[in-house]
Design a protein around this motif. Structure first.
Motif, short mmCIF file in Angstrom:
data_model
loop_
_atom_site.label_atom_id
_atom_site.label_comp_id
_atom_site.label_asym_id
_atom_site.label_seq_id
_atom_site.Cartn_x
_atom_site.Cartn_y
_atom_site.Cartn_z
N GLY A 182 0.92 -1.26 -0.06
CA GLY A 182 -0.15 0.10 0.04
C GLY A 182 0.86 1.25 0.05
O GLY A 182 1.93 1.18 -0.80
N ILE A 183 0.56 2.27 0.92
CA ILE A 183 1.16 3.41 0.92
C ILE A 183 2.01 3.52 2.32
O ILE A 183 2.40 4.69 2.70
N LYS A 184 1.93 2.37 3.18
CA LYS A 184 2.57 2.23 4.42
C LYS A 184 3.95 1.42 4.63
O LYS A 184 4.03 0.51 3.81
N ASN A 185 4.80 2.22 5.31
CA ASN A 185 6.00 1.26 5.71
C ASN A 185 6.84 1.04 4.61
O ASN A 185 7.76 0.07 4.66
N GLY A 186 7.23 1.82 3.56
CA GLY A 186 7.88 1.68 2.25
C GLY A 186 7.54 2.54 0.98
O GLY A 186 6.39 2.33 0.81
N ASN A 233 -7.73 -8.42 -4.79
CA ASN A 233 -6.96 -9.67 -5.22
C ASN A 233 -5.76 -9.71 -5.06
O ASN A 233 -5.05 -10.65 -5.63
N ILE A 234 -5.12 -8.94 -4.15
CA ILE A 234 -3.64 -9.03 -3.77
C ILE A 234 -3.39 -9.12 -2.58
O ILE A 234 -4.40 -9.23 -1.62
N THR A 235 -2.35 -9.35 -2.18
CA THR A 235 -1.78 -9.48 -0.69
C THR A 235 -0.90 -8.40 -0.31
O THR A 235 -0.07 -7.84 -1.07
N PHE A 236 -1.33 -7.96 0.85
CA PHE A 236 -0.85 -6.70 1.45
C PHE A 236 0.62 -7.35 2.17
O PHE A 236 0.69 -8.49 2.91
N THR A 237 1.81 -6.48 2.14
CA THR A 237 2.97 -6.73 2.58
C THR A 237 3.47 -5.71 3.84
O THR A 237 2.91 -4.89 3.57
N PRO A 238 4.20 -6.09 4.63
CA PRO A 238 4.58 -5.28 5.59
C PRO A 238 5.41 -4.05 5.26
O PRO A 238 5.73 -3.22 5.90
N GLY A 239 5.96 -4.08 4.06
CA GLY A 239 7.03 -3.02 3.61
C GLY A 239 8.02 -3.29 2.58
O GLY A 239 7.87 -4.52 2.10
N ASN A 240 9.06 -2.55 2.47
CA ASN A 240 9.97 -2.87 1.30
C ASN A 240 10.68 -4.22 1.62
O ASN A 240 10.44 -4.81 0.70
N ALA A 241 11.24 -4.51 2.74
CA ALA A 241 11.68 -5.65 3.11
C ALA A 241 10.92 -6.90 3.02
O ALA A 241 10.92 -8.14 2.90
N GLY A 242 9.53 -6.57 3.62
CA GLY A 242 8.64 -7.43 3.79
C GLY A 242 8.10 -8.01 2.42
O GLY A 242 7.88 -9.19 2.28
N THR A 243 8.13 -7.32 1.33
CA THR A 243 7.96 -7.72 0.03
C THR A 243 8.74 -8.72 -0.60
O THR A 243 8.43 -9.70 -1.03
N LEU A 244 9.92 -8.50 -0.19
CA LEU A 244 11.13 -9.24 -0.74
C LEU A 244 11.09 -10.61 0.11
O LEU A 244 11.41 -11.71 -0.31
N ASP A 245 10.67 -10.45 1.28
CA ASP A 245 10.65 -11.73 2.30
C ASP A 245 9.64 -12.63 1.70
O ASP A 245 9.51 -13.79 1.60
N TRP A 258 12.46 -1.80 -4.38
CA TRP A 258 13.81 -0.98 -5.19
C TRP A 258 14.66 -2.08 -5.57
O TRP A 258 15.09 -3.04 -5.21
N VAL A 259 15.23 -1.59 -7.03
CA VAL A 259 16.05 -2.37 -7.70
C VAL A 259 17.58 -2.76 -6.92
O VAL A 259 17.82 -3.94 -6.97
N ASP A 260 17.88 -1.43 -6.19
CA ASP A 260 19.36 -1.84 -5.61
C ASP A 260 19.13 -2.80 -4.43
O ASP A 260 19.99 -3.29 -3.97
N MET A 261 18.11 -2.62 -3.71
CA MET A 261 17.90 -3.66 -2.63
C MET A 261 17.65 -4.86 -3.04
O MET A 261 18.08 -6.08 -2.52
N PHE A 262 16.86 -4.99 -4.28
CA PHE A 262 16.63 -6.57 -4.73
C PHE A 262 17.92 -7.09 -5.15
O PHE A 262 18.25 -8.22 -4.90
#
Length: 382
Positions: A182-186, A233-245, A258-262
């Motif tokens: 969403g627009i929270k935590n990242g 229809n989507i799953t909410f993640t906890p933030g930038n790192a949370g999406t990658l996790d 974020w590409v550099d984080m990826f």
């Protein structure tokens, strides 16, 4: 009390800039906003190279803190020195965020220098000319570009969506497999939502480079309505790192990152090799950091030489691309011959320089950006 505290902070910053420097040396003072790794990059990588090439010159580096707040401290200091009537200011080079770069130009605090350095003509992206609606052409050189993109599991998705339209269709066919915060935590989620508004509301050029027009946000109602339906229809993640996790654990198969984080996570083995990147049309935003020279820098010629070194193709290749997985500030075609094939393919095989040029967008100017976030809260999140 507030004024006294602010002046104390600015005085302390000045003391740091001049502390521990031999009077016999020429001192080039560099102030860098951003995270500690950026400060360390200037201090431990760029500074020794410049000092070796310029005997008798000492680089003195001070970090001012992460985010726009760190850049704002630099603006405050330069503004205070300007108002005090000082003939020479004690910051020669500054590294600032895009938003503050524009404000520095608006306040007349920067020198126009880019045409005076050899690497100035190597910059092609619009962010070197436009900083969220402010004309900064000639006053800034991008240090690097950070960019958001869509990460996906290539074992399960051999042909990823190439546009927001294709993504919408994919999510309808694969509910809950796409995730974002969403627009929270990242800012990865904020970037995705901004790209959605560019696709279905108002185009990126209008929102990022033209003057603010009250009422434009009323044209986004349908876009927000579509996004609210999409979010079911989507799953909410906890933030930038949370999406990658969640991508790593297979809880989702696709999401904005974020590409550099990826790539840093990939190098560390925290996500599998099967995860790859795609940049959606009509575009997703990222942002640069800028090198700037204050209008009354004590050592303007040395400052220009320092930035010329920092933005040279070989330094951009080794320091920016290989060390940090950032996209270079200059056009990537100038950097390619200075990179080994593996490093080039790692950063550009999936998202090419042409993709970046076509689909790498800027964030909106501040009023539109606020409208997007407020619109999401009122019409999507509720």
């Amino acid at each position: 009390m507030f004024v006294k505290t602010k002046m104390t902070l600015l005085t302390a910053m000045g003391a740091i800039l001049v502390s521990g420097v031999s009077q016999a040396e020429t001192t080039l003072n560099v102030a860098s906003a951003g995270s500690q790794n950026m400060v360390d990059y200037v201090k431990t990588y760029l500074a020794p190279k410049f000092e070796a090439a310029h005997p008798g010159v000492k680089i003195n580096v001070v970090g001012t803190g992460p985010g726009d707040a760190g850049s704002h401290k630099i603006l405050e200091k330069l503004s205070a020195q300007n108002k005090s009537g000082l003939k020479a200011w004690d910051i020669d080079v500054a590294v600032v965020h895009q938003k503050i770069g524009g404000e520095l130009v608006q306040q007349g605090l920067l020198s126009r220098y880019r045409d005076d350095i050899n690497t100035g003509a190597m910059v092609t992206r619009d962010s070197a000319r436009n900083a969220l609606g402010t004309n900064v052409d000639g006053y800034v050189m991008p240090m690097f570009h950070s960019q958001t993109a869509i990460a996906y599991n290539s074992d399960l998705i051999p042909t990823p969506p190439k546009s927001y339209d294709e993504l919408v269709q994919w999510v309808e066919n694969n509910p809950k497999a796409f995730g974002y915060n969403g627009i929270k935590n990242g800012m990865s989620g904020v970037s995705f939502v901004t790209g959605w508004v560019y696709a279905y509301g108002s185009d990126a050029d209008k929102l990022s480079s033209q003057p603010y027009q009250k009422g434009v946000q009323s044209q986004w109602d349908a876009a927000f309505e579509q996004l609210k339906a999409f979010n079911k229809n989507i799953t909410f993640t906890p933030g930038n790192a949370g999406t990658l996790d969640m991508l790593n654990r297979g809880e989702i198969f696709m999401g904005p990152v974020w590409v550099d984080m990826f790539y840093s996570w990939k190098e560390q083995g925290k996500i599998p090799p099967s995860l790859k990147l795609s940049l959606l049309a009509p575009g997703m935003p990222g942002q640069p950091m800028y090198y700037v020279v204050p209008e009354k820098a004590a050592n303007p010629e040395l400052a220009r030489k320092f930035i010329e070194l920092a933005t040279s193709p070989d330094i951009q290749a080794e320091g920016i691309v290989k060390r940090f997985n950032w996209y270079p500030g200059i056009d990537a075609t100038h950097v390619q011959k200075h990179l080994d094939k593996q490093s080039w393919q790692k950063l550009f095989a999936e998202i090419t320089p042409d993709d970046l040029s076509r689909y790498g967008k800027s964030f909106p100017i501040a009023p539109y950006f606020d409208d997007i976030k407020e619109g999401y809260e009122r019409k999507v999140a509720n």
